[in-house]
Design a protein around this motif. Structure first.
Motif, mmCIF file in Angstrom:
data_model
loop_
_atom_site.group_PDB
_atom_site.id
_atom_site.type_symbol
_atom_site.label_atom_id
_atom_site.label_comp_id
_atom_site.label_asym_id
_atom_site.label_seq_id
_atom_site.Cartn_x
_atom_site.Cartn_y
_atom_site.Cartn_z
ATOM 1 N N ARG A 222 38.313 32.193 44.938
ATOM 2 C CA ARG A 222 39.366 33.100 45.385
ATOM 3 C C ARG A 222 39.547 33.027 46.899
ATOM 4 O O ARG A 222 39.707 34.029 47.579
ATOM 5 C CB ARG A 222 39.075 34.522 44.914
ATOM 6 C CG ARG A 222 39.218 34.674 43.400
ATOM 7 C CD ARG A 222 38.833 36.040 42.898
ATOM 8 N NE ARG A 222 39.187 36.198 41.482
ATOM 9 C CZ ARG A 222 38.858 37.246 40.733
ATOM 10 N NH1 ARG A 222 38.146 38.226 41.258
ATOM 11 N NH2 ARG A 222 39.232 37.316 39.473
ATOM 12 N N LYS B 127 32.929 36.156 39.029
ATOM 13 C CA LYS B 127 33.834 36.720 40.023
ATOM 14 C C LYS B 127 33.602 38.204 40.236
ATOM 15 O O LYS B 127 34.140 38.793 41.179
ATOM 16 C CB LYS B 127 35.281 36.457 39.595
ATOM 17 C CG LYS B 127 35.578 34.966 39.461
ATOM 18 C CD LYS B 127 36.916 34.693 38.846
ATOM 19 C CE LYS B 127 37.147 33.214 38.677
ATOM 20 N NZ LYS B 127 38.425 32.898 38.004
ATOM 21 N N SER B 128 32.844 38.816 39.353
ATOM 22 C CA SER B 128 32.405 40.199 39.556
ATOM 23 C C SER B 128 30.940 40.260 39.175
ATOM 24 O O SER B 128 30.505 39.611 38.215
ATOM 25 C CB SER B 128 33.225 41.178 38.710
ATOM 26 O OG SER B 128 32.954 41.014 37.337
ATOM 27 N N SER C 190 31.901 48.947 35.243
ATOM 28 C CA SER C 190 32.892 48.167 34.500
ATOM 29 C C SER C 190 33.324 48.937 33.263
ATOM 30 O O SER C 190 32.582 49.765 32.716
ATOM 31 C CB SER C 190 32.329 46.803 34.103
ATOM 32 O OG SER C 190 31.264 46.939 33.180
ATOM 33 N N ASN D 299 35.046 45.678 45.949
ATOM 34 C CA ASN D 299 35.791 44.755 45.104
ATOM 35 C C ASN D 299 36.359 45.475 43.884
ATOM 36 O O ASN D 299 35.624 46.145 43.152
ATOM 37 C CB ASN D 299 34.876 43.624 44.642
ATOM 38 C CG ASN D 299 34.067 43.027 45.783
ATOM 39 O OD1 ASN D 299 34.631 42.678 46.817
ATOM 40 N ND2 ASN D 299 32.761 42.936 45.611
ATOM 41 N N TYR D 300 37.642 45.302 43.682
ATOM 42 C CA TYR D 300 38.325 45.912 42.549
ATOM 43 C C TYR D 300 38.910 44.793 41.688
ATOM 44 O O TYR D 300 39.623 43.914 42.190
ATOM 45 C CB TYR D 300 39.444 46.843 43.032
ATOM 46 C CG TYR D 300 38.969 47.910 44.001
ATOM 47 C CD1 TYR D 300 38.592 49.175 43.549
ATOM 48 C CD2 TYR D 300 38.904 47.656 45.378
ATOM 49 C CE1 TYR D 300 38.166 50.150 44.438
ATOM 50 C CE2 TYR D 300 38.477 48.632 46.267
ATOM 51 C CZ TYR D 300 38.102 49.874 45.786
ATOM 52 O OH TYR D 300 37.678 50.840 46.670
ATOM 53 N N ASP D 301 38.608 44.822 40.388
ATOM 54 C CA ASP D 301 39.047 43.769 39.477
ATOM 55 C C ASP D 301 39.639 44.376 38.218
ATOM 56 O O ASP D 301 39.193 45.429 37.744
ATOM 57 C CB ASP D 301 37.868 42.880 39.078
ATOM 58 C CG ASP D 301 37.335 42.071 40.235
ATOM 59 O OD1 ASP D 301 37.872 40.985 40.489
ATOM 60 O OD2 ASP D 301 36.373 42.537 40.894
ATOM 61 N N SER E 158 41.522 42.758 34.362
ATOM 62 C CA SER E 158 41.949 41.572 33.625
ATOM 63 C C SER E 158 42.434 41.964 32.236
ATOM 64 O O SER E 158 42.024 42.993 31.678
ATOM 65 C CB SER E 158 40.815 40.555 33.518
ATOM 66 O OG SER E 158 39.809 41.007 32.639
ATOM 67 N N ALA F 131 44.296 38.118 35.484
ATOM 68 C CA ALA F 131 43.408 38.983 36.260
ATOM 69 C C ALA F 131 44.054 39.285 37.605
ATOM 70 O O ALA F 131 44.734 38.437 38.191
ATOM 71 C CB ALA F 131 42.047 38.327 36.464
ATOM 72 N N PHE G 13 43.004 41.224 41.478
ATOM 73 C CA PHE G 13 41.822 41.603 42.245
ATOM 74 C C PHE G 13 42.224 42.015 43.653
ATOM 75 O O PHE G 13 43.259 41.605 44.183
ATOM 76 C CB PHE G 13 40.814 40.461 42.293
ATOM 77 C CG PHE G 13 41.399 39.138 42.689
ATOM 78 C CD1 PHE G 13 41.485 38.750 44.025
ATOM 79 C CD2 PHE G 13 41.894 38.269 41.727
ATOM 80 C CE1 PHE G 13 42.039 37.541 44.389
ATOM 81 C CE2 PHE G 13 42.453 37.049 42.088
ATOM 82 C CZ PHE G 13 42.523 36.688 43.421
ATOM 83 N N ARG H 158 40.063 42.846 47.485
ATOM 84 C CA ARG H 158 38.815 42.906 48.240
ATOM 85 C C ARG H 158 39.067 43.632 49.555
ATOM 86 O O ARG H 158 39.862 43.189 50.377
ATOM 87 C CB ARG H 158 38.289 41.497 48.532
ATOM 88 C CG ARG H 158 38.056 40.625 47.290
ATOM 89 C CD ARG H 158 36.826 41.103 46.536
ATOM 90 N NE ARG H 158 36.523 40.253 45.401
ATOM 91 C CZ ARG H 158 36.886 40.540 44.151
ATOM 92 N NH1 ARG H 158 37.608 41.633 43.892
ATOM 93 N NH2 ARG H 158 36.539 39.743 43.162
ATOM 94 N N LYS I 75 43.890 39.956 48.364
ATOM 95 C CA LYS I 75 44.412 40.375 47.071
ATOM 96 C C LYS I 75 45.062 39.177 46.396
ATOM 97 O O LYS I 75 45.459 38.204 47.049
ATOM 98 C CB LYS I 75 45.413 41.509 47.222
ATOM 99 C CG LYS I 75 46.618 41.197 48.094
ATOM 100 C CD LYS I 75 47.493 42.428 48.265
ATOM 101 C CE LYS I 75 48.670 42.155 49.212
ATOM 102 N NZ LYS I 75 49.514 43.356 49.401
#
Length: 982
Positions: free
Chosen positions: A154, A193-194, A683, A759-761, A763, A777, A779, A781, A816
């Motif tokens: 990313r 990624k998370s 999560s 970090n916000y994710d 999907s 997804a 995301f 940061r 982002k």
């Protein structure tokens, strides 16, 4: 500190961790498909459904930590036997099987990740782990010397690396060089990624786990497999071998079931890239420069020089991994793993520079760019400073070892694991460089815009005449870095039988790391003697190889061969010493020459204490995490809540020095660190049915600076370079900081802080068959403290103007973006058409951060907050597309990788325009073909970098104004080989 390795007390192999009570959601193979799969002559497309089912079931219910360290297929023997099938006759192979397995891993993980699974033993999609990662959604790579040299997730390089779930590093780094993992040794790759609390602390960009095979992965009692391959590089016309062999055996003994695996691989490549470059220093001609005709004016800017760079060499990588597994009881397993990976490289790089502005030249035949009177299309330069060149020969090596042992023990609802590992890694490089200069300044005709780069010619210059060259100097250096460390981990996973919180996880981890650097160099500047190349021991002489495609202007000049430099190092050292004796006799008061003579008086290069550093660091980590799940009507909801607490204790030392007027003053410096990071993770996953799932996640991460960046030493050296004319203005700095620096400084920065991020994710994933899915997804940061190297100037009250380069923490930042990926085989089509399949993904990124406030204030004099600027290395768009065909005995893939333009660096802003360097769009097309005439043998053909599109950099120096920086032509590779499995 001394340590004792106890195999039964080691860092975790992570166990079957999460939600065992969750039912499998994957679709299953039909009875017809199952029956087809056991036929001895079944094609890969017929075997795939059962192989995918096994992979899906094996991945089901695992936590990320377990998945990272436990290979797929361990329990497939029992599953297959329950269905009345013969496990030995199921072969996991082909694109369908690898895509299905990778999809199963992604689908069943608690973390947001993407995976690559080797389609067969010894066959990832590419030659190295790093090359394969370029095809993963959200991953970008940088290439150099015809291979991937850096992996970004990313858009960010701050990626932690693990090998079978354990931390692994190369030399003094905190991460591993992923290009050192040959594909023949690997079973798969996972890109997290998370993070979750049970994972090793990921970097800001995430974590990449490299997974090897272990003996209990195979259902067969004995496996012999491997492959051999030859490649051809069309640019340097060289052939190279690659190969691997794996032997695995498992069986019952009076002491329980035992498995042993040994895997060895070898990879070799010759490469030669050709680069046309223009200097990144773009400026106006000085007042002493003659402009013909004068009517052109003097307001234009041009690069200070143009040149050629040929990057060439041979590299080879041996690797060995071994594994022993022992199950004395059904609920207890002990194991031992060993890894060795090496790198060897013999390099010969050629560099040529033709100055355009030094020493008051004459610029004529000037053609300005249409509509841009301040930019030049082409010109002729006469007079001024002479050109110069060198041939740098190097030998480099890496040796990395990791030994680990541990145990996994199931006691009712409790699952215990422990793992202890020791890693040692070293990198070394020896360099011998032969420098030349032209005896006069020839005419240089330059066109700054030719097929994406600057091209030039030296009309009338005889490149093969030795009389046109003289010996400029000889340089030697040694570079040694190493790292070593212990790591221990213990974990407890507890099945609670409580429906809301079915699993609890707890664990601890301890590490003890050391990292160090030593280096030294010496240089004999001998141009004043006027010696010809024929008078030196560097023989024989010959023109440098021209590997440019098409007519590119001046490309070759006279130089010794690599053997004539590296092979004559001792003779060149003695010759340099004798030459320096003559120069010192003629210049007895020149301290620089006297110091150079002293350095060449010994056979070996002396290490320079001022260039060394040493670091030692311990971490103590604890985590707790719970799995939760419940149903809301037909909607299944689950997720993880946890936190990881990490205490870091470090000590970093180096030697600062200041060199002025022939006197060096040195001072040892030591800094210490002791800080605690609390890294929570939450999560949430919704699953309306067995095909659709929606995820949300929040994590906090921190990325530590590299050990070298924390070196507290700062080295400042007086500027003793010869003055070749008026001082040209440097647009990177304001008017108050123009002029010739009195000294240059460089070093680390002990005040660096870890890069932190929230970090916000989210999907959405839809799986409509075992090999078909579409996922998306998004995301964001929220980061602080991004680390970059900055070059600044300051007025020292004692010495005057000093230019310093060192790493600094930037201010606030944000990244982002979104990712979309899809894959499917067209099974619904009739006959041969059902063998087609496609895979595609696209990633969008936007990232920016503030300059360091103190540097912005020093450069601009403004106390306003530093502006947000683009983050270097981040492409706005990346996409991959692949077309597959797999039917019966044939399997093929055509894949395209594209990465849009990105910035290479940011200079401190002095006006309202971007001032820095960037890279143009990068595109790569690869093809592979597999033919399996019998089940045990696969014949292969592949072609890499088919388009051979050049790599282009540019230097932007004003609003809507830029010059090509360099254009690099890279090789196409063709390979033919065979894989076998018995």
């Amino acid at each position: 500190m001394k340590h004792v390795l106890l195999l039964a007390s080691a860092a975790p192999m992570a166990l079957f961790a999460a939600f065992a009570s969750t039912p499998a959601l994957a679709q299953t193979a039909t009875p017809q498909e199952q029956q087809q799969a056991v036929q001895p002559d079944a094609g890969v497309d017929e075997q795939a459904p059962v192989a995918q089912e096994r992979a899906t079931r094996s991945a089901q219910g695992r936590s990320p930590g377990t998945q990272a360290t436990e290979n797929l297929g361990d329990d497939s023997n029992a599953q297959v036997a329950d269905e009345g099938r013969s496990p030995e006759e199921i072969v996991v192979t082909g694109y369908r099987a690898s895509l299905g397995s990778a999809q199963a891993i992604k689908r069943n993980s608690d973390a947001i990740l993407d995976a690559i699974v080797a389609q067969d033993i010894g066959k990832l999609p590419d030659n190295t782990a790093a090359e394969s990662l370029a095809r993963v959604t959200g991953v970008q790579v940088n290439r150099f010397s015809d291979e991937v040299s850096q992996v970004l997730v990313r858009g960010l390089p701050d990626v932690a690396t693990t090998f079978n779930g354990r931390d692994i590093f190369t030399a003094e780094l905190r991460r591993s060089q992923l290009q050192d993992f040959p594909a023949g040794a690997l079973a798969g790759l996972e890109v997290y990624k998370s993070g979750t609390a049970d994972l090793l602390e990921p970097g800001l960009a995430g974590l990449i786990n490299v997974r090897s095979r272990r003996p209990f992965d195979f259902t067969e009692k004995f496996v012999l497999a491997g492959g051999i391959r030859g490649t051809y590089n069309d640019q340097n016309k060289k052939y190279d071998p690659l190969g691997n062999v794996l032997v695995s055996a498992r069986g019952d003994t009076p002491l329980g079931e035992v498995g042993v695996l040994l895997n060895a691989s070898y990879q070799q490549a010759h490469y030669r890239n050709a680069v046309r470059w223009a200097d990144g220093f773009v400026t106006n001609p000085s007042a002493g420069t003659t402009i013909v005709p004068a009517s052109v004016g003097r307001d234009f800017k041009i690069p200070a020089a143009v040149g050629v760079y040929n990057d060439s060499g041979k590299r080879w990588r041996p690797a060995v991994n071994a594994s022993v597994q022992w199950k004395p009881a059904g609920n207890l397993e002990l194991y031992y793993d060993f890894l060795y990976q090496g790198y060897r490289g013999d390099i010969a790089n050629d560099w040529f520079r033709a100055p355009l502005l030094d020493n008051n030249p004459t610029l004529s035949n000037i053609v300005l760019v249409d509509g841009k009177p301040d930019q030049v299309e082409s010109l002729t330069k006469t007079g001024g400073f002479r050109p110069e060149a060198y041939r740098s020969t190097q030998h480099g090596y890496t040796n990395t070892y990791q030994a680990a042992g541990g145990a996994k023990w199931d006691i009712g609802p409790a699952h215990l694991s422990t793992d202890l590992a020791y890693t040692r890694s070293e990198y070394g490089s020896d360099e011998w460089s032969f420098d030349t200069a032209w005896t006069a300044a020839p005419q240089v005709d330059v066109d700054f815009f030719v097929k994406g780069g600057s091209s030039f010619a030296l009309p009338g210059f005889d490149a093969e005449n030795p009389a046109n060259y003289k010996w400029r100097g000889y340089y030697e250096s040694i570079y040694r870095v190493q790292g070593k460390g212990w790591q221990w981990r213990g974990d407890l996973d507890l099945d609670t039988n409580v429906s809301l919180f079915p699993k609890l996880q707890f664990g601890a981890r301890w590490t003890d790391r050391e990292a160090s650097l030593e280096r030294g160099n010496r240089y004999a500047y001998t141009e004043t003697l006027g010696l010809t190349l024929a008078q030196t021991p560097a023989q024989p002489l010959g023109l440098t190889q021209n590997v440019f495609r098409g007519d590119q202007g001046f490309t070759s000049w006279l130089m010794p061969t690599r053997a004539g430099v590296a092979g004559n190092a001792e003779a060149l050292r003695q010759f340099s010493y004798d030459s320096l004796v003559k120069i010192v006799a003629a210049n007895p008061n020149d301290q620089g020459y006297r110091d150079a003579l002293a350095r060449f008086a010994t056979p070996n290069i002396q290490l320079n204490p001022q260039d060394s550093f040493f670091a030692e660091e311990q971490t103590y980590a604890f985590y707790g995490q719970t799995k939760y799940e419940f149903d809301v009507g037909s909607l299944r909801v689950d997720g993880l809540i946890g936190a990881r607490v990490v205490n870091t204790v470090g000590k970093y030392s180096g030697i600062s020095s200041v060199f002025f007027d022939g006197v060096r003053v040195s001072e040892p410096r030591v800094t210490k660190a002791n800080y605690v990071d609390i890294l929570p993770n939450v999560s949430l996953r919704f699953r309306p049915d067995d095909k659709l799932q929606v995820r949300f996640g929040f994590t906090m991460t921190r990325t530590k600076p590299e050990f070298g960046q924390l070196n507290p030493a700062l080295r400042i050296d007086q500027n003793t370079a010869p003055i070749t004319g008026p001082i040209l203005p440097d647009t990177r700095f304001p008017l108050a900081l123009q002029g010739r620096p009195v000294a240059y400084g460089s070093g680390g920065n002990p005040d660096l802080q870890p890069l932190t991020s929230k970090n916000y994710d989210a999907s959405v994933e839809y799986y409509f068959s075992q090999t078909a899915s579409i996922t998306a997804a998004a995301f964001y940061r929220d980061l602080n403290g991004f680390i970059n190297n900055f070059t600044t100037r300051t007025i020292d009250p004692v010495y005057g103007l000093i230019e310093i380069s060192r790493p600094e923490n930037s201010g606030k930042g944000r990244i982002k973006g979104f990712e979309v990926g899809a894959q499917t085989f067209f099974d619904f089509l009739p006959g041969l058409l059902s063998g087609f399949g496609v895979q595609a993904n696209v990633t969008y990124l936007k990232g920016e951060n503030r300059f360091p406030a103190n540097l912005f204030l020093a450069a601009t004099g403004s106390a306003t907050p530093a502006p947000f600027v683009k983050i270097p290395g981040l492409s706005k768009w990346t996409y991959n597309t692949a077309l597959f065909y797999e039917k019966g005995v044939i399997s093929t893939r055509l894949s395209l990788n594209n990465r849009t333009a990105f910035l290479n660096n940011q200079f401190l802003p002095t006006s309202d325009f971007y001032d820095g360097e960037g890279t143009q769009n990068i595109e790569r097309l690869d093809f592979s073909f597999n033919y399996t005439p019998i089940k045990q043998i696969t014949l292969t053909f592949d072609a890499a970098n088919i388009l051979a599109k050049p790599f282009n950099n540019y230097r932007q120096y004003a609003q809507d104004r830029s010059y090509p920086r360099d254009i690099r032509e890279e090789g196409r590779y063709y390979g033919i080989g065979a894989r076998f499995r018995f």
